[in-house]
Design a protein around this motif. Structure first.
Motif, PDB file in Angstrom:
ATOM      1  N   SER A  78      40.256  32.328  60.631  1.00 37.92           N
ATOM      2  CA  SER A  78      39.243  33.153  61.287  1.00 37.92           C
ATOM      3  C   SER A  78      39.624  34.626  61.319  1.00 37.92           C
ATOM      4  CB  SER A  78      39.000  32.644  62.706  1.00 37.92           C
ATOM      5  OG  SER A  78      40.185  32.715  63.475  1.00 37.92           O
ATOM      6  N   GLN A  79      40.912  34.934  61.208  1.00 37.54           N
ATOM      7  CA  GLN A  79      41.362  36.322  61.252  1.00 37.54           C
ATOM      8  C   GLN A  79      41.629  36.889  59.857  1.00 37.54           C
ATOM      9  OE1 GLN A  79      44.790  36.528  63.808  1.00 37.54           O
ATOM     10  NE2 GLN A  79      43.809  35.362  65.435  1.00 37.54           N
ATOM     11  N   ALA A  80      41.605  36.036  58.854  1.00 37.87           N
ATOM     12  CA  ALA A  80      42.007  36.460  57.507  1.00 37.87           C
ATOM     13  C   ALA A  80      40.843  37.059  56.732  1.00 37.87           C
ATOM     14  CB  ALA A  80      42.587  35.264  56.751  1.00 37.87           C
ATOM     15  N   VAL A  81      41.172  37.726  55.652  1.00 37.98           N
ATOM     16  CA  VAL A  81      40.180  38.301  54.756  1.00 37.98           C
ATOM     17  C   VAL A  81      39.244  37.194  54.271  1.00 37.98           C
ATOM     18  CG1 VAL A  81      41.696  37.980  52.759  1.00 37.98           C
ATOM     19  CG2 VAL A  81      39.918  39.729  52.686  1.00 37.98           C
ATOM     20  N   ASP A  82      38.002  37.548  53.983  1.00 36.78           N
ATOM     21  CA  ASP A  82      37.006  36.569  53.560  1.00 36.78           C
ATOM     22  C   ASP A  82      37.471  35.803  52.317  1.00 36.78           C
ATOM     23  OD1 ASP A  82      35.404  37.369  55.612  1.00 36.78           O
ATOM     24  OD2 ASP A  82      34.033  38.570  54.381  1.00 36.78           O
ATOM     25  N   ASN A  83      37.149  34.511  52.308  1.00 36.47           N
ATOM     26  CA  ASN A  83      37.484  33.612  51.193  1.00 36.47           C
ATOM     27  C   ASN A  83      38.984  33.478  50.978  1.00 36.47           C
ATOM     28  OD1 ASN A  83      34.940  32.672  50.387  1.00 36.47           O
ATOM     29  ND2 ASN A  83      34.564  34.470  49.140  1.00 36.47           N
ATOM     30  N   VAL A  84      39.737  33.540  52.064  1.00 33.09           N
ATOM     31  CA  VAL A  84      41.198  33.453  51.937  1.00 33.09           C
ATOM     32  C   VAL A  84      41.633  32.128  51.319  1.00 33.09           C
ATOM     33  CG1 VAL A  84      41.512  32.519  54.266  1.00 33.09           C
ATOM     34  CG2 VAL A  84      43.380  33.780  53.180  1.00 33.09           C
ATOM     35  N   LEU A  85      40.869  31.070  51.542  1.00 35.62           N
ATOM     36  CA  LEU A  85      41.249  29.765  51.005  1.00 35.62           C
ATOM     37  C   LEU A  85      41.048  29.675  49.491  1.00 35.62           C
ATOM     38  CD1 LEU A  85      39.881  27.393  53.806  1.00 35.62           C
ATOM     39  CD2 LEU A  85      42.191  28.320  53.502  1.00 35.62           C
ATOM     40  N   ASP A  86      40.332  30.655  48.916  1.00 37.79           N
ATOM     41  CA  ASP A  86      40.169  30.696  47.464  1.00 37.79           C
ATOM     42  C   ASP A  86      41.305  31.453  46.785  1.00 37.79           C
ATOM     43  OD1 ASP A  86      37.883  29.236  47.467  1.00 37.79           O
ATOM     44  OD2 ASP A  86      36.524  30.943  47.424  1.00 37.79           O
ATOM     45  N   ALA A  87      42.215  32.014  47.581  1.00 38.20           N
ATOM     46  CA  ALA A  87      43.338  32.775  47.025  1.00 38.20           C
ATOM     47  C   ALA A  87      44.577  31.894  46.918  1.00 38.20           C
ATOM     48  CB  ALA A  87      43.633  33.994  47.897  1.00 38.20           C
ATOM     49  N   GLU A  88      45.540  32.361  46.153  1.00 36.60           N
ATOM     50  CA  GLU A  88      46.841  31.701  46.094  1.00 36.60           C
ATOM     51  C   GLU A  88      47.746  32.376  47.124  1.00 36.60           C
ATOM     52  OE1 GLU A  88      50.692  30.995  43.158  1.00 36.60           O
ATOM     53  OE2 GLU A  88      48.871  31.930  42.366  1.00 36.60           O
ATOM     54  N   ILE A  89      47.852  31.769  48.299  1.00 37.22           N
ATOM     55  CA  ILE A  89      48.690  32.330  49.354  1.00 37.22           C
ATOM     56  C   ILE A  89      50.149  32.061  48.992  1.00 37.22           C
ATOM     57  CG2 ILE A  89      49.265  32.257  51.808  1.00 37.22           C
ATOM     58  CD1 ILE A  89      46.389  31.335  52.321  1.00 37.22           C
ATOM     59  N   TYR A 107      31.226  36.923  42.568  1.00 35.94           N
ATOM     60  CA  TYR A 107      32.163  35.925  43.083  1.00 35.94           C
ATOM     61  C   TYR A 107      31.832  34.559  42.495  1.00 35.94           C
ATOM     62  CZ  TYR A 107      33.808  39.348  46.467  1.00 35.94           C
ATOM     63  OH  TYR A 107      34.346  40.463  47.046  1.00 35.94           O
ATOM     64  N   THR A 108      32.861  33.826  42.132  1.00 35.07           N
ATOM     65  CA  THR A 108      32.644  32.494  41.560  1.00 35.07           C
ATOM     66  C   THR A 108      31.972  31.579  42.575  1.00 35.07           C
ATOM     67  OG1 THR A 108      34.908  31.863  42.199  1.00 35.07           O
ATOM     68  CG2 THR A 108      34.569  32.674  39.961  1.00 35.07           C
ATOM     69  N   GLU A 109      32.222  31.817  43.846  1.00 39.37           N
ATOM     70  CA  GLU A 109      31.585  31.007  44.890  1.00 39.37           C
ATOM     71  C   GLU A 109      30.070  31.142  44.819  1.00 39.37           C
ATOM     72  OE1 GLU A 109      32.239  30.398  49.656  1.00 39.37           O
ATOM     73  OE2 GLU A 109      32.020  32.443  48.925  1.00 39.37           O
ATOM     74  N   SER A 110      29.582  32.351  44.524  1.00 43.49           N
ATOM     75  CA  SER A 110      28.134  32.590  44.504  1.00 43.49           C
ATOM     76  C   SER A 110      27.476  32.083  43.219  1.00 43.49           C
ATOM     77  CB  SER A 110      27.851  34.086  44.675  1.00 43.49           C
ATOM     78  OG  SER A 110      28.335  34.824  43.572  1.00 43.49           O
ATOM     79  N   ILE A 111      28.220  32.014  42.117  1.00 44.20           N
ATOM     80  CA  ILE A 111      27.603  31.588  40.859  1.00 44.20           C
ATOM     81  C   ILE A 111      27.741  30.092  40.629  1.00 44.20           C
ATOM     82  CG2 ILE A 111      28.140  33.842  39.881  1.00 44.20           C
ATOM     83  CD1 ILE A 111      30.181  32.406  38.076  1.00 44.20           C
ATOM     84  N   ARG A 112      28.630  29.438  41.372  1.00 45.14           N
ATOM     85  CA  ARG A 112      28.895  28.012  41.137  1.00 45.14           C
ATOM     86  C   ARG A 112      27.629  27.170  41.319  1.00 45.14           C
ATOM     87  NH1 ARG A 112      33.027  27.723  43.914  1.00 45.14           N
ATOM     88  NH2 ARG A 112      34.646  27.630  42.304  1.00 45.14           N
ATOM     89  N   ASP A 113      26.904  27.390  42.404  1.00 46.42           N
ATOM     90  CA  ASP A 113      25.689  26.614  42.658  1.00 46.42           C
ATOM     91  C   ASP A 113      24.617  26.919  41.622  1.00 46.42           C
ATOM     92  OD1 ASP A 113      26.862  25.423  44.821  1.00 46.42           O
ATOM     93  OD2 ASP A 113      25.976  26.768  46.304  1.00 46.42           O
ATOM     94  N   ILE A 114      24.513  28.178  41.237  1.00 41.73           N
ATOM     95  CA  ILE A 114      23.507  28.559  40.242  1.00 41.73           C
ATOM     96  C   ILE A 114      23.783  27.855  38.922  1.00 41.73           C
ATOM     97  CG2 ILE A 114      22.554  30.490  38.936  1.00 41.73           C
ATOM     98  CD1 ILE A 114      23.264  32.308  41.285  1.00 41.73           C
TER      99      ILE A 114
END
Length: 597
Positions: free
Chosen positions: A363-374, A312-319
């Motif tokens: 809180s009810q949505a799939v994880d990292n929903v804000l990283d998607a294009e809804i 996931y890009t979220e996990s590699i961004r800090d690295i």
């Protein structure tokens, strides 16, 4: 129906055995390279997904809406392929419905966050570890890159060489033995010096001795030329002869000077390699270090920082931000080298397409929903905490079931409803409205269910008994599985509240479940997962609910919300059957009164 297997990898979704949805999901995915190589040739995947801990409406609405969108998309020529997905395990009730109408279990979407394979990956071809530093530098200049990957014949990454590594080798290395220590191939020397081998084996290596320049008389040369040395000299016969007699391993004759047959014969007899180059002595002395193999200077495999296509890009961004590397190599699941990325590639990452059904809260949505294009939201609940960057198609109606809305959309667009899709939507309406007994049920829900049942060839009341009976078979479930079967999290001010519900036509079964889940509900509070938890054990026939509540200020909140008193964390309430329309709004009011928010 859409062939969802073809797009499983791009959507990051997993398929589980339909016969047992509560087992650990394991999915086969397409090859990572196919995603990169064919992305321009196929339609973009858009996942249609309901909330976590999905109920029958969440699952069936996702399937029905994905079908509707594909039908409309085919008519309009849209570049999208809509795939039904789910954000959790399938309940026994839902599994019964899927099997009854011979529908495939939607694929599991665990996380919608962008992955490395969604980034622009630069296809920098790998090179072998024996190429020269000069050749590596030339390749970098031609491709305008700063890092060159070193791979083996099987495309496994062995190392990296950077422009800084090459500069360091040229500026810092001044040992005259460095060329032999690096075990430099003669082919590299020939290429670097634009030279020709007169005597010797082009496939051999210079691996002993030092590099010396024969600028003195032969009698002086005897004092510093040692066995196996590489001697750079001119067209002086005496100097060439002296170097061979001193057991030099190689002589490099500059300015293209001819080498006599006598010298060639003597060199062969003494095992001395003879190379002729058109370059002068200064150029040869300057370039000889550039013939060394990159393997000697590259960053080795065990010290490399690599990422996988599925990271996931979220996990590699800090690295990436903490490391001073310019480029990072990417591997596929088989450990094969794919390409390179840099920090700037994070800016242009392609977000994943997503349509939400039956919910609109983070809180009810799939994880990292804000990283998607809804792209769309189809729902029948209160407006929640979800925010989008761009405007989206948002359809929210005060009806008892999301499938009722989707049924209206089928009719509005004059799309014929197949019997299996009709059966799924009818089941969702029956489930969400508790066979029209819930206060959330509207005439629209009843009309839609009756119309859909006719298409599906079922009777609502008769089918409802079978469906609820299948769903209430909880004897083999663990307390955790029961609690999370139909469970939603809500944010009320600063409080996180979980609300779950189990429905049954059997009062004795509900009482048995009550005794089994109390300790787990208390555990949820003790673990600080939630501030408060409420669980509804609803008798469909009697239209009665045993409400279990635990957590922060639970007694005061229930008193303020429902004007009822909890005894040992429980209260029985006649007429309370709807979580959405009765319990959740009341909890919002009660929590607001208690907390002042």
């Amino acid at each position: 129906m859409t062939d969802i297997k073809k797009v499983a990898d791009e959507a990051d979704i997993k398929n589980d055995p339909a016969a047992d949805p509560n087992k650990d999901q394991a999915a086969g995915q397409n090859k990572d390279q196919a995603v990169l190589g064919n992305s321009k040739q196929r339609k973009r995947t858009v996942c249609v997904v309901g909330h976590k801990n999905p109920d029958t409406d969440s699952i069936c609405s996702a399937i029905a809406y994905a079908y509707l969108k594909n039908q409309l998309g085919n008519q309009l020529g849209e570049p999208y392929n809509y795939v039904a997905a789910r954000a959790g395990l399938v309940s026994a009730e839902t599994q019964f419905v899927l099997e009854y109408f011979k529908a495939k279990t939607p694929l599991l979407l665990e996380n919608i966050g962008t992955r490395v394979k969604d980034m622009e990956i630069r296809k920098v071809e790998g090179v072998r570890s024996n190429i020269s530093l000069k050749r590596a530098w030339t390749l970098m200049q031609e491709q305008n890159i700063f890092t060159l990957p070193i791979t083996n014949a099987k495309n496994k990454l062995k190392g990296l060489i950077t422009i800084n590594d090459i500069a360091k080798s040229y500026m810092d290395e001044n040992e005259s033995t460095i060329v032999s220590t690096a075990r430099t191939p003669y082919r590299n020397i020939l290429e670097t010096l634009e030279a020709e081998m007169i005597v010797g084996d082009p496939d051999g290596y210079f691996d002993k001795g030092q590099v010396v320049i024969a600028a003195a008389n032969p009698d002086v040369m005897e004092n510093y030329i040692k066995e196996h040395d590489m001697v750079i000299l001119g067209n002086r016969y005496e100097g060439q002869l002296c170097a061979i007699e001193m057991q030099a391993g190689c002589i490099i004759v500059c300015l293209g000077a001819p080498v006599s047959r006598t010298i060639q014969r003597l060199a062969e007899e003494h095992g001395c390699t003879v190379i002729v180059t058109p370059l002068d002595t200064y150029a040869v002395a300057r370039l000889i270090n550039q013939s060394m193999p990159v393997e000697f200077f590259m960053q080795k495999e065990e010290k490399l920082l690599t990422f996988n296509l599925n990271d996931y890009t979220e996990s590699i961004r800090d690295i990436m931000s903490k490391k001073r590397y310019r480029d990072f190599p990417i591997l596929d699941r088989g450990g094969n080298y794919v390409g390179m990325i840099s920090r700037r590639n994070l800016l242009g990452v392609r977000k994943r397409g997503l349509i939400l059904v039956d919910h609109n809260e983070v809180s009810q949505a799939v994880d990292n929903v804000l990283d998607a294009e809804i792209m769309e939201i189809i729902d029948h609940h209160r407006l929640g905490s979800l925010e989008t960057i761009n405007p989206v198609y948002f359809r929210n109606q005060p009806v008892g079931c999301t499938s009722t809305i989707i049924y209206s959309m089928f009719r509005e667009n004059c799309i014929e409803i197949p019997p299996d899709i009709a059966g799924l939507m009818c089941s969702a309406i029956i489930s969400d409205t508790l066979i029209f007994r819930s206060p959330t049920c509207t005439p629209m829900d009843v009309d839609a269910a009756r119309a859909l049942s006719a298409i599906a060839g079922i009777q609502c009341e008769e089918f409802a008994r079978k469906m609820f009976a299948a769903g209430s078979d909880l004897a083999t479930k663990t307390p955790e599985e029961i609690c999370y079967q139909d469970f939603k999290k809500f944010e009320f001010g600063d409080m996180n509240v979980g609300v779950g519900q189990i429905t049954s036509m059997n009062e004795e079964e509900l009482q048995g479940i009550k005794e089994r889940i109390i300790s787990f509900l208390q555990h949820m509070i003790a673990s600080k997962e939630l501030d408060m938890v409420c669980f509804m054990l609803t008798d469909i026939i009697e239209e009665t609910t045993d409400l279990l509540c635990y957590g922060k200020d639970a007694e005061d909140i229930i008193e303020a919300s429902l004007h009822e008193h909890l005894e040992n964390g429980s209260v029985r309430m006649k007429g309370l059957v709807s979580r959405k329309k009765q319990l959740v709004p009341s909890l919002m009011t009660g929590i607001s009164q208690i907390t002042g928010v």
